[in-house]
Design a protein around this motif. Structure first.
Motif, short mmCIF file in Angstrom:
data_model
loop_
_atom_site.label_atom_id
_atom_site.label_comp_id
_atom_site.label_asym_id
_atom_site.label_seq_id
_atom_site.Cartn_x
_atom_site.Cartn_y
_atom_site.Cartn_z
N ASP A 132 7.82 7.89 -12.60
CA ASP A 132 8.45 6.99 -13.56
C ASP A 132 8.97 5.74 -12.87
OD1 ASP A 132 8.10 8.77 -15.70
OD2 ASP A 132 9.92 9.85 -15.17
N GLU A 133 9.25 5.85 -11.56
CA GLU A 133 9.84 4.74 -10.81
C GLU A 133 9.08 4.54 -9.51
OE1 GLU A 133 13.31 3.24 -11.08
OE2 GLU A 133 13.50 3.96 -13.12
N VAL A 134 9.11 3.32 -9.03
CA VAL A 134 8.57 3.01 -7.71
C VAL A 134 9.73 2.48 -6.87
CG1 VAL A 134 7.79 0.69 -8.35
CG2 VAL A 134 6.74 1.84 -6.43
N GLY A 185 4.03 -6.92 -15.13
CA GLY A 185 3.57 -7.56 -13.91
C GLY A 185 3.32 -6.61 -12.76
N LEU A 186 3.68 -5.35 -12.93
CA LEU A 186 3.48 -4.33 -11.90
C LEU A 186 2.16 -3.61 -12.21
CD1 LEU A 186 4.92 -3.08 -9.45
CD2 LEU A 186 6.05 -1.52 -11.01
N HIS A 187 1.25 -3.60 -11.22
CA HIS A 187 -0.07 -2.99 -11.43
C HIS A 187 -0.36 -2.02 -10.30
CE1 HIS A 187 -0.75 -6.17 -14.37
NE2 HIS A 187 -0.33 -7.02 -13.44
N PHE A 188 -1.09 -0.96 -10.61
CA PHE A 188 -1.46 0.05 -9.62
C PHE A 188 -2.98 0.13 -9.55
CE2 PHE A 188 2.63 1.09 -11.42
CZ PHE A 188 3.40 1.28 -10.29
N VAL A 189 -3.51 -0.13 -8.37
CA VAL A 189 -4.95 -0.06 -8.16
C VAL A 189 -5.21 1.16 -7.28
CG1 VAL A 189 -7.00 -1.26 -7.32
CG2 VAL A 189 -5.08 -2.57 -8.26
N CYS A 190 -5.76 2.20 -7.89
CA CYS A 190 -5.97 3.45 -7.18
C CYS A 190 -7.45 3.63 -6.86
CB CYS A 190 -5.50 4.63 -8.03
SG CYS A 190 -3.75 4.57 -8.44
N ARG A 191 -7.72 4.36 -5.80
CA ARG A 191 -9.10 4.69 -5.50
C ARG A 191 -9.59 5.73 -6.51
NH1 ARG A 191 -9.00 9.66 -3.76
NH2 ARG A 191 -7.31 10.40 -2.43
N GLU A 192 -10.88 5.93 -6.54
CA GLU A 192 -11.44 6.93 -7.43
C GLU A 192 -10.99 8.31 -6.98
OE1 GLU A 192 -15.89 8.36 -8.62
OE2 GLU A 192 -15.53 6.21 -8.39
N MET A 208 0.85 -1.19 0.00
CA MET A 208 0.00 0.00 0.00
C MET A 208 0.88 1.23 0.00
SD MET A 208 -3.20 0.47 0.01
CE MET A 208 -4.09 1.98 -0.17
N THR A 209 0.52 2.22 -0.80
CA THR A 209 1.25 3.48 -0.78
C THR A 209 0.28 4.61 -0.49
OG1 THR A 209 0.96 3.92 -3.13
CG2 THR A 209 2.90 2.68 -2.50
N ALA A 210 0.77 5.65 0.13
CA ALA A 210 -0.03 6.85 0.37
C ALA A 210 0.63 7.97 -0.42
CB ALA A 210 -0.05 7.17 1.85
N THR A 211 -0.15 8.92 -0.80
CA THR A 211 0.30 10.08 -1.58
C THR A 211 1.05 9.62 -2.83
OG1 THR A 211 2.41 10.39 -0.41
CG2 THR A 211 0.47 11.50 0.49
N ARG A 241 -6.73 20.32 -6.64
CA ARG A 241 -5.31 20.64 -6.58
C ARG A 241 -4.55 19.91 -5.48
NH1 ARG A 241 -8.02 25.40 -7.90
NH2 ARG A 241 -7.20 26.46 -9.73
N LEU A 242 -5.23 19.44 -4.46
CA LEU A 242 -4.55 18.88 -3.30
C LEU A 242 -4.84 17.39 -3.12
CD1 LEU A 242 -5.22 21.83 -0.84
CD2 LEU A 242 -3.12 21.35 -2.10
N GLU A 243 -5.04 16.70 -4.21
CA GLU A 243 -5.33 15.27 -4.16
C GLU A 243 -4.12 14.48 -3.68
OE1 GLU A 243 -7.19 12.39 -3.97
OE2 GLU A 243 -8.25 12.93 -5.80
N GLU A 244 -4.32 13.56 -2.77
CA GLU A 244 -3.28 12.65 -2.32
C GLU A 244 -3.76 11.25 -2.66
OE1 GLU A 244 -2.18 13.03 1.75
OE2 GLU A 244 -1.85 15.17 1.59
N MET A 245 -3.36 10.76 -3.80
CA MET A 245 -3.87 9.49 -4.28
C MET A 245 -3.30 8.31 -3.49
SD MET A 245 -5.81 7.80 -6.22
CE MET A 245 -6.48 9.09 -7.25
N ASP A 246 -4.20 7.52 -2.94
CA ASP A 246 -3.81 6.27 -2.28
C ASP A 246 -3.80 5.18 -3.35
OD1 ASP A 246 -3.88 7.47 0.29
OD2 ASP A 246 -6.06 7.32 0.23
N CYS A 247 -2.90 4.22 -3.18
CA CYS A 247 -2.73 3.24 -4.24
C CYS A 247 -2.22 1.91 -3.69
CB CYS A 247 -1.73 3.81 -5.25
SG CYS A 247 -1.40 2.76 -6.64
#
Length: 169
Positions: free
Chosen positions: A26-28, A57-64, A18-21, A80-86
């Motif tokens: 280009d890289e993880v 094989g690397l996939h990112f599932v983000c919330r809406e 799980m990642t926050a923000t 402007r201040l979105e912090e996408m969780d993924c």
């Protein structure tokens, strides 16, 4: 997320993190996120590496997203201040050897943040982010009275004079 096998080309990892923000990147960069318990089997979770986000094989599932294409004028903060969780999913992802930083060393993983100063750098990022967001929200809050036409007048802010008959101890 852990190592499933080692090959001539690198390690193969499977699982999720799980990642926050999560930014557009280009890289993880994957480092140990918690302290690992010492014991049999924990070595497969003692891993740190970096990969391009386009790795097979690397996939990112983000919330809406909070705002999906609406006007920044109508949604000035959320646009402007979105912090996408993924959720980052590793589906038998090959990590080339030159991209592996730590492998199988539980003690090194458990000491990585303290030994490298990474915690201070992460804390700096969090403080900078929270300071900027707090300033933005305070600016909005400060503009509410003016926008609603309820700006206090100079006379309403003045304190009434104390009566001369009031005695002080």
């Amino acid at each position: 997320m852990g190592v499933v096998k080692q090959t001539e080309k690198g390690i193969v990892v499977r699982g999720a993190r799980m990642t926050a923000t999560f930014p557009l990147a280009d890289e993880v960069l994957i480092f140990p996120s918690t302290l690992l318990k010492e014991g049999p089997g924990s070595e497969k979770y003692a891993v740190a590496f970096a990969l391009p986000t386009s790795t097979p094989g690397l996939h990112f599932v983000c919330r809406e997203a909070l705002v999906g294409g609406e006007s920044p004028f109508d949604h000035p903060l959320s646009s402007r201040l979105e912090e996408m969780d993924c959720l980052v999913v590793f589906d038998d992802v090959l990590v080339p050897w030159e991209r592996v930083f730590i492998l199988g060393n539980v003690e090194l993983c458990n000491n990585a943040y303290a030994a490298t100063g990474a915690l201070h750098h992460m804390a700096h990022q969090v403080v900078a982010l929270k300071t900027a967001k707090t300033e933005a929200f305070l600016g909005v809050a400060a503009s509410w009275p003016r926008a609603s036409g309820r700006t206090p007048t100079a006379t309403s802010r003045r304190r009434s004079p104390r009566s001369s008959s009031t005695s002080r101890p």
